[in-house]
Enzyme design. Sequence first.
Site, PDB file in Angstrom:
ATOM      1  CB  CYS A  13     -13.330 -33.646 -34.896  1.00 26.61           C
ATOM      2  SG  CYS A  13     -14.857 -33.799 -34.037  1.00 26.61           S
ATOM      3  N   GLY A  39      -8.934 -33.565 -30.005  1.00 27.94           N
ATOM      4  CA  GLY A  39     -10.119 -34.046 -29.303  1.00 27.94           C
ATOM      5  C   GLY A  39      -9.749 -35.144 -28.336  1.00 27.94           C
ATOM      6  CG  ASN A 122     -12.147 -31.261 -37.931  1.00 23.98           C
ATOM      7  OD1 ASN A 122     -11.097 -30.815 -38.336  1.00 23.98           O
ATOM      8  ND2 ASN A 122     -12.771 -30.712 -36.917  1.00 23.98           N
ATOM      9  N   GLY A 123     -15.599 -30.520 -38.125  1.00 27.79           N
ATOM     10  CA  GLY A 123     -16.246 -29.289 -38.556  1.00 27.79           C
ATOM     11  C   GLY A 123     -17.617 -29.171 -37.939  1.00 27.79           C
ATOM     12  CE1 TYR A 262      -4.085 -23.698 -27.423  1.00 27.38           C
ATOM     13  CE2 TYR A 262      -6.237 -24.215 -28.316  1.00 27.38           C
ATOM     14  CZ  TYR A 262      -5.291 -24.358 -27.323  1.00 27.38           C
ATOM     15  OH  TYR A 262      -5.543 -25.160 -26.250  1.00 27.38           O
TER      16      TYR A 262
END
Length: 486
Positions: A13, A39, A122-123, A262
């Site tokens: 996300c 995302g 996000n998570g 990344y």
Amino acid sequence: MVLPQSEKMREECGVAGVFGLKDAGRLIYLSLFALQHRGQEASGIVTFGDPLTQAPHTGRRLHIHKAFGLLVDSIDEGVLNRLHGHMGVGHVRYSTSGGAIVENIQPFQFKTVLGPVAIAHNGNLTNAKKIRGVLESTGSVFQSTSDTEVFVHLIARSQSKVMRERIGDALRQVSGAYSLAIATETALYAARDPSGLRPLVLGKVGAGFVVVSETCALDLIGASFVRDIMPGEVVEISENGLSSWYPQERQELRFCSFEPIYFARPDSLLHGESIYIRRRKLGEILAKECPADAAVVIPIPDSGVAMAEGFAKESGIPLAMGLVRNHYIGRTFIEPNQADRDFGVRLKLNPVRSVLDGKKVIVVDDSLVRGTTAARILRLVRGAGAREIHFRIGSPPITHSCYFGVDTPERENLMAAQHDVDQIRRILEADSLGFLSHDGLRKALDEKPGKSYCMACFNGSYPQDVFAEIKQQPTDAQGPGLFSRA
Ligand code: SF4
């Protein structure tokens, strides 16, 4: 036949929030556009405003847009013109299989006795299933299969008369990873879990504020970088300005090491550091630890480019683009008779014979997950005439799954969890194989007291006791695929 998905680990996300700025919906859209790499499955924007009053610091009416697909395909000028208001939040999402349902598209908006709220996350919460079970047993009705909906119910059920206290009540009950953007009628909140696993930064445009997952989004909307939201911090932005508090005991930063390896864009700064510089450093140390005798260094684009640059600089071996990536394939459909085992990779990457033919080459990538795509890429390189292939990976072997919002395979599908380095080399048909060491990773990321990283997918040392949490969950929750992730 749909092409196989990339075997890369997937960030799940990106979030954005805007307060006190005209055309908030458009600014959120642009922020999400810069965060699309986090995302691509679905996106959503919720703004708070009133087209008649156009008040800059309040917004009683919610304007909502949610859709599957890339932002460029799902949001047009007409949609943006309908997203009235000076504040709001947005979200881009990648879902695990089974989670791609419309009810899971964020932001989630809901009504409390203190007014409407919209939340973007996000998570991944490691105790979401347990909390959900408790809430459902006492009457809560969930609309989605997302762990994020737990926040919705915890905020709505808090007895506090003050929204910031309600948010604090909710945060004290959850475990795991969260970077949150939460909008109400009168304020924007930004919150980060006590380990600071996922990124979240604060920016400023004129008299208004924005919060976004990465600084590359600030650049696109012309916002200046103010600072990172700190681990465990909650920031409240309202017409009274900005205030900050810590609803839980403060802990040491354990930022996800896969962000600099990344996930994050190389043009982003996270915790004040250039992702691009960190990636080059990973390549430099890799070259020191795992040298090879070769004529050229070849990156696997795009993820291996900065590391290959660092490798080339340190080794003195020239960098060359021996693989060219097609950026336009999207979700291409191919006929079954074209679907030989390497065709999906050849659609994405084409080897440059003039660079590879007859040469000893060093091929650099950022990480190795399942290994199937890497094997196919190395076959392409060999097929284009490479005489020797020395494969170098800019991170240690991935041996454990992530429980904090990154889509990783189960351990039995992680190549390095099942095989030693020489076995992997033989499976990949490389002439030599080298991974960055754990110490090399720490050195490249400049780990030091007060600035440490989660490296659990490389060493199994999780920053929180995820297994204790998971053991307390219902029995179908034994693994990282417990919920579709935010
Ligand atoms: Fe990042 Fe790996 Fe830790 Fe997950 S387990 S937060 S991917 S370092």
